[in-house]
Structures are given as structure tokens and as C-alpha cells.
Design a protein around this motif. Structure first.
Motif, short mmCIF file in Angstrom:
data_model
loop_
_atom_site.label_atom_id
_atom_site.label_comp_id
_atom_site.label_asym_id
_atom_site.label_seq_id
_atom_site.Cartn_x
_atom_site.Cartn_y
_atom_site.Cartn_z
N HIS A 301 36.73 26.87 54.61
CA HIS A 301 36.10 28.18 54.67
C HIS A 301 36.38 28.82 53.31
CE1 HIS A 301 36.24 27.36 58.97
NE2 HIS A 301 35.39 28.35 59.16
N VAL A 302 35.45 29.66 52.84
CA VAL A 302 35.63 30.28 51.51
C VAL A 302 35.44 31.79 51.64
CG1 VAL A 302 34.85 30.29 49.11
CG2 VAL A 302 34.64 28.20 50.45
N TYR A 303 36.39 32.53 51.08
CA TYR A 303 36.35 33.99 51.18
C TYR A 303 36.58 34.60 49.80
CZ TYR A 303 37.45 32.67 56.00
OH TYR A 303 37.44 32.09 57.25
N PRO A 304 36.04 35.79 49.58
CA PRO A 304 36.34 36.48 48.32
C PRO A 304 37.75 37.08 48.37
CG PRO A 304 35.01 37.90 49.72
CD PRO A 304 35.17 36.60 50.46
N THR A 305 38.38 37.24 47.20
CA THR A 305 39.66 37.95 47.16
C THR A 305 39.43 39.30 46.48
OG1 THR A 305 40.35 37.17 44.97
CG2 THR A 305 40.86 35.74 46.83
N VAL A 306 40.33 40.24 46.70
CA VAL A 306 40.15 41.57 46.11
C VAL A 306 40.28 41.52 44.59
CG1 VAL A 306 40.84 42.91 48.13
CG2 VAL A 306 42.57 42.15 46.50
N GLN A 311 39.17 32.42 47.87
CA GLN A 311 40.25 31.73 48.56
C GLN A 311 39.64 30.73 49.54
OE1 GLN A 311 44.05 33.52 49.44
NE2 GLN A 311 43.73 33.17 51.62
N GLU A 313 40.26 28.09 52.64
CA GLU A 313 41.24 27.99 53.72
C GLU A 313 40.90 26.82 54.65
OE1 GLU A 313 42.03 31.69 55.73
OE2 GLU A 313 42.05 32.84 53.85
N TRP A 314 41.95 26.14 55.07
CA TRP A 314 41.84 25.07 56.07
C TRP A 314 42.91 25.36 57.12
CZ3 TRP A 314 41.98 24.43 50.83
CH2 TRP A 314 40.98 23.70 50.20
N THR A 322 45.99 27.48 52.28
CA THR A 322 45.10 28.31 51.46
C THR A 322 45.14 27.84 50.01
OG1 THR A 322 46.82 29.95 50.96
CG2 THR A 322 45.45 30.39 52.89
N GLU A 324 44.09 29.77 46.59
CA GLU A 324 43.50 30.94 45.93
C GLU A 324 43.10 30.56 44.52
OE1 GLU A 324 45.82 34.54 46.03
OE2 GLU A 324 44.41 35.57 44.69
N HIS A 333 46.30 28.59 43.30
CA HIS A 333 47.61 28.58 43.96
C HIS A 333 47.45 27.97 45.34
CE1 HIS A 333 51.70 30.22 44.66
NE2 HIS A 333 51.29 30.16 45.91
N HIS A 335 48.95 26.93 48.95
CA HIS A 335 50.01 27.35 49.87
C HIS A 335 49.76 26.72 51.23
CE1 HIS A 335 52.21 30.09 52.60
NE2 HIS A 335 53.06 30.14 51.59
N GLU A 346 54.24 25.06 48.19
CA GLU A 346 53.38 25.79 47.24
C GLU A 346 53.23 24.95 45.99
OE1 GLU A 346 53.79 30.30 46.98
OE2 GLU A 346 55.82 29.63 47.49
N SER B 14 32.75 40.32 54.72
CA SER B 14 32.92 39.20 53.80
C SER B 14 34.16 38.36 54.11
CB SER B 14 33.02 39.70 52.35
OG SER B 14 31.81 40.26 51.97
N TRP B 15 34.99 38.88 54.97
CA TRP B 15 36.19 38.13 55.36
C TRP B 15 36.01 37.38 56.68
CZ3 TRP B 15 40.78 41.73 53.51
CH2 TRP B 15 40.97 41.50 52.14
N GLN B 17 33.74 34.09 58.08
CA GLN B 17 32.75 33.04 57.83
C GLN B 17 32.68 32.17 59.07
OE1 GLN B 17 33.70 30.05 54.87
NE2 GLN B 17 31.60 29.29 54.82
N ARG B 20 35.26 32.67 61.70
CA ARG B 20 36.67 32.54 61.32
C ARG B 20 37.02 33.64 60.32
NH1 ARG B 20 40.24 30.76 57.59
NH2 ARG B 20 41.96 29.39 58.22
N THR B 22 39.63 35.30 57.46
CA THR B 22 40.59 34.87 56.44
C THR B 22 41.99 35.46 56.72
OG1 THR B 22 41.20 35.06 54.09
CG2 THR B 22 39.77 36.77 54.96
N GLN B 24 43.69 36.75 54.58
CA GLN B 24 43.82 37.97 53.76
C GLN B 24 43.66 39.24 54.59
OE1 GLN B 24 41.67 37.53 49.73
NE2 GLN B 24 40.66 36.08 51.08
N THR B 29 46.27 44.86 50.94
CA THR B 29 45.73 44.65 49.59
C THR B 29 46.56 45.55 48.65
OG1 THR B 29 44.13 46.43 49.81
CG2 THR B 29 43.41 44.25 50.50
N PRO B 30 46.46 45.33 47.34
CA PRO B 30 47.30 46.10 46.41
C PRO B 30 47.20 47.62 46.61
CG PRO B 30 46.24 44.31 45.24
CD PRO B 30 45.69 44.30 46.63
N ARG B 103 51.95 35.60 51.97
CA ARG B 103 50.95 34.58 52.30
C ARG B 103 51.31 33.87 53.61
NH1 ARG B 103 47.70 32.97 47.80
NH2 ARG B 103 48.49 33.92 45.91
#
Lengths: 370, 122
Positions: A301-306, A311, A313-314, A322, A324, A333, A335, A346, B14-15, B17, B20, B22, B24, B29-30, B103
């Protein structure tokens, strides 16, 4: 029959590194034969203003042939073959045609004026020459007189085609992904709806009819397909239709390319303060993934990061993994966490490196393939 | 709030898919200053929390998942019913956790939430 060395263009880019040339690129080179003939005729008529046409056999008695492919990326050696029936002096027109073609390519690449170098009919031949060139690829031409390579790439080709006032657009080989919401059996066309909502019309070919209608019938279940073929762009670089269809492939629900198409539509602030992934970064990742990821492994699966990356994921009942990816630095990275005993692993990876992709494939095989 | 209380988490489109979510989505988030925002499940139903999040707060969510208070405590990220921004607001505190720990925790919380399934999908 007289044969002489005519041109030795150098093909550069990853596809040509094995000193071989894909058939589709060879097919593109055939356009060079028509172009040289067209320019040679034009030259002859310029030199002979009293004549309305070239002498009999002027073009039919002369042809280009592929000699051999030399090393140095891939260098097809193109020969000029002239029948005995053709007046020997006419070879000058073909040689001058070659010089003009290479000069025009160099002028387009250097943003110089193209006016008057080639006739419009010859410029339109560029719509076939180099049509299958991909980003990062080029055909470099030199002659005895023009020693600085004149590079024909996608951008230069577009300039040359559009320099012809008769051309309404440019054709290029393309790959599209989307759904098929409409098929018209009377007109023998169908539409593919891209992830951004655009609908592109394409021909139904007998060879692909069954696959097209199968995807059309599965429209409501979201069955996406990947099409490859010749796309037609207008003068504003807007894709207007698919002129021909070479292949249609049903896509896996998790197809990474289709998912990256979706992520390419994100804008900055897609979530509070988040950066959007860059399009060149996504294109780079897709190319690397297509080349290096073992297709026999579970699709992530593929997701955007902030942070503007992605990222992967499996997961299964025992582990969550993950990866990233920083699309700018190409660093990643890895993990892995085991759910039952809290153990984790990691690793920092460099996705520009084939060996790190090999490590990732091995690790996924170890963890996810029984 | 007890160990079994479900903490409802809104999930950005967007999180998700193919249904499922993510991992995250289960870490701050920061801009969150180390605190993961959730809704107190004993005080607000999943559908109402989604309506509040998208309607009143005008934020994007395409569904609601949940983890329990106990699942957070097990990962040493403590939930506090702090009523920040709205009465049902519960913060799950990730402060003091390094990137690697965050994580791991978010992966485990994701797994627990996935096993529980969607609480609400509009």
C-alpha cells in the motif's frame, strides 16, 4: 549499386545501455528514410527551379539501410544505398539533406531560428522520428561537418514538429491508467477516465476488443486498466486522444503506478501543513520501482507523508512493515515490527542503489513469503 | 474514561487505500506537538464525531477508526481527556518517544484499529 556510410546516430538512455535497440525505436528510425528523401527532393527542386518534379528513380532508387549496431550506448550504422540507375551526382542532394536535418535538430536544441532549414513536410516527419523516446533519452546526430552532437529528445522533437505550420499537434508513445466508463461499438471507440477526471478517447482494435469490454463491464467495481499506445497532443501540449492502442492490461487493485497517479494530484496543505509529493520525485520512484521491485512479492500500500514523501506499507497478522521514502534525497527508512514480541528492525536504504532494492526484495521475501 | 473506552480517530482520505489505513494516522504529525487527537468514545458516537470533525471543524475525514485506552497504555502513550478544542477531545501523548518508537507504536495501534474495523464510513 553504390553503398556509402550515411549516419551513425548515438542512442543514449537506460534502454540502450545493452548496445541493443528496442523494436519500437527502430520503427521510429524508419521515418528518417522518408525525411531524407523529402529534403533531398526539396533541395533538387531548389537547384533546378525550372523543374516541377524530380527525375524518375530519384527517390525510388535510393534507400537507407541499417548496417550494424555499434557500441557506445547503441549506435545504429545507417547506410545509403543507391541503384546504378540513379545519376551519381544526385547523391549530393541526399548528403545535403542529411546536413540540413542535423542542422535543424541542433538549431531546435539550441533555441535558434528554424526558419528555412527544412521544408514543412520534412518537419512533419519528426512526428514519427523519435516518437517512442522517453524522458532522459536522446538520439545524437553528428556528421563530418557538424561535430557537436545535435540531440533529438522529447522537447527538441516537439519544437521541430510545431515549427511546421501544417502540424496541429505532436504524437508520442504514452501509458495511461484509468477506468473505462464508455465504449461505442458504432464508432469503434472507447473512453478511458484518468484519475484527474479527464476522459480520453481511444480506438477499439479487434485485438483488444475483449479486454476493453471486460474492463468496461467492471467499471462500477473500479477495475482499472493500463493502456499503452500513441497519444496525440495539441499545440498547447494537451492530450486529446489515443491514435492507436498497442496494449491493454487490467491492473491489480493496489497497482503502484495507479496509486502514484493519485498522489500526484495532491496539493500542498493536503493535510494541515503537509507538503505535496513532487511529480518528478514520484516519476523517479515509479521508474525505480518498476525496474527493481520483485513483482512476485506482495504489492505494498502507498501513502503520502506530511513531509512530501511517500510511505510503503506491508502487513500481516504477525508483522507491520513500513518504508518511508524521501523523494528528494532518494533515501528510505525501513522499519519492521513484530507484533507478538515487540522485536523490531530498522535500516537506512538508498533507493538509487540497485543493491539496496535487492536487500529490500530479499527482506520482504523472508518476512512475507511463506 | 476506562481501559475499554474507544478513542475515535478521523482518517484523511489520502491515508486510506483500498480500505486499509496507514500507520501514520495513528501518530501525531509535527504540527500536533506530540499529541494525537481523538474523540472520547463514551461521549460521542463515531458518526457524530465524523459530523463534528467535517462539519464544525471543517476538516477532511473519510472514516473513523478506533483504538482503546488500554491499547494506548500498553504502548506507553497515555490518553488524557483534556477537552482541548471540544468537550470530547482526548489527547494521546507521544512526547518523549523518539521517531523509531513512534513508528512502532503507530504500527501496533494501526493493527489494533484495523482488527476492530471501521467505526463509521460516510
Amino acid at each position: 549499386m553504390a553503398t556509402s556510410e550515411f549516419l551513425a546516430p548515438r542512442l543514449t538512455g537506460a534502454r540502450f545501455e545493452g548496445h541493443s535497440i528496442p523494436f519500437e525505436v527502430l520503427r521510429d528510425l524508419i521515418a528518417l528514410d522518408d525525411m531524407v528523401r523529402e529534403v533531398a527532393k526539396h533541395k533538387f527542386l531548389q537547384d533546378n527551379p525550372g523543374r516541377k518534379r524530380v527525375p524518375k528513380g530519384f527517390s525510388t532508387g535510393v534507400r537507407l539501410r541499417l548496417g550494424q549496431i555499434e557500441e557506445g550506448s547503441a549506435v545504429p550504422k545507417i547506410l545509403l544505398e543507391m541503384d546504378d540507375s540513379v545519376e551519381a551526382g544526385h547523391i549530393q542532394y541526399f548528403n545535403r539533406a542529411r546536413e540540413d536535418i542535423v542542422e535543424a535538430i541542433g538549431a531546435a536544441g539550441g533555441d535558434r531560428n528554424l526558419q528555412g532549414i527544412l521544408p514543412p513536410k520534412a518537419l512533419s516527419c519528426f512526428d514519427r522520428l523519435g516518437r517512442s523516446l522517453e524522458d532522459g533519452e536522446a538520439i545524437e546526430f553528428t556528421t563530418a561537418a557538424i561535430t557537436t552532437p545535435a540531440k533529438l529528445n522529447k522537447e527538441v522533437r516537439r519544437k521541430l514538429i510545431l515549427a511546421s505550420p501544417t502540424m496541429t499537434g505532436v504524437s508520442e508513445t504514452i501509458t495511461l491508467r484509468g477506468l473505462i466508463p464508455e465504449a461505442d461499438q458504432e464508432r469503434n471507440t472507447f473512453k478511458i477516465r484518468l484519475v484527474d477526471g479527464r476522459q480520453i478517447i481511444a480506438p477499439i482494435t479487434e485485438q483488444h476488443r475483449e479486454a476493453i469490454f471486460e474492463s468496461f463491464n467492471k467499471y462500477n467495481s473500479g477495475a482499472r486498466v493500463e493502456l499503452s499506445g500513441i497519444g496525440r497532443y495539441d499545440r498547447t501540449n494537451r492530450l486529446v486522444r489515443l491514435d492507436s492502442l498497442a496494449e491493454i492490461t487490467p491492473l491489480d487493485a493496489l497497482d503502484v503506478g495507479a496509486r502514484l497517479d493519485e498522489l500526484a494530484l495532491l496539493q500542498n496543505d493536503w493535510i494541515d501543513g503537509a507538503k505535496a509529493p513532487s511529480r518528478p520525485g514520484l516519476a523517479w520512484f515509479q521508474s525505480e520501482f518498476d525496474q527493481r521491485f520483485d513483482g512476485g512479492l506482495p504489492t505494498p500500500h502507498v501513502y503520502p507523508t506530511v513531509a512530501g514523501g511517500i510511505q510503503l506499507e506491508w502487513s500481516n497478522d504477525e508483522v507491520e512493515a513500513t518504508l518511508e521514502v524521501n523523494l528528494g534525497t532518494k533515501a528510505a527508512h525501513w522499519h519492521l515490527v513484530f507484533l507478538n514480541d515487540d522485536a523490531e528492525e530498522e535500516r537506512a536504504l538508498n533507493l538509487s542503489s540497485p543493491s539496496d532494492w535487492a536487500w529490500l526484495n530479499d527482506k520482504l521475501r523472508e518476512v512475507f513469503v511463506p | 474514561m476506562n481501559d475499554g473506552t474507544e478513542l475515535r480517530r478521523q482518517v484523511h482520505p489520502s491515508w486510506i487505500q483500498n480500505e486499509r489505513v496507514t500507520s501514520q494516522a495513528f501518530r501525531p504529525t509535527p504540527k500536533d506537538k506530540g499529541k494525537l487527537s481523538t474523540y472520547h468514545g463514551d461521549l460521542i458516537q463515531a458518526k457524530e464525531s465524523w459530523q463534528h470533525y467535517t462539519g464544525v471543524l471543517q476538516l477532511e475525514s473519510l472514516g473513523v477508526q478506533a483504538v482503546t485506552v488500554l491499547e494506548c497504555k500498553t504502548q506507553n502513550v497515555m490518553p488524557t481527556h483534556d477537552r482541548e478544542d471540544y468537550d470530547e477531545h482526548v489527547s494521546v501523548d507521544f512526547n518523549g518517544k523518539n521517531d523509531s518508537q513512534a513508528r512502532s507504536i503507530s504500527s501496533k495501534l494501526r493493527h489494533a484499529a484495523a482488527a476492530r474495523g471501521w467505526q463509521y464510513r460516510p
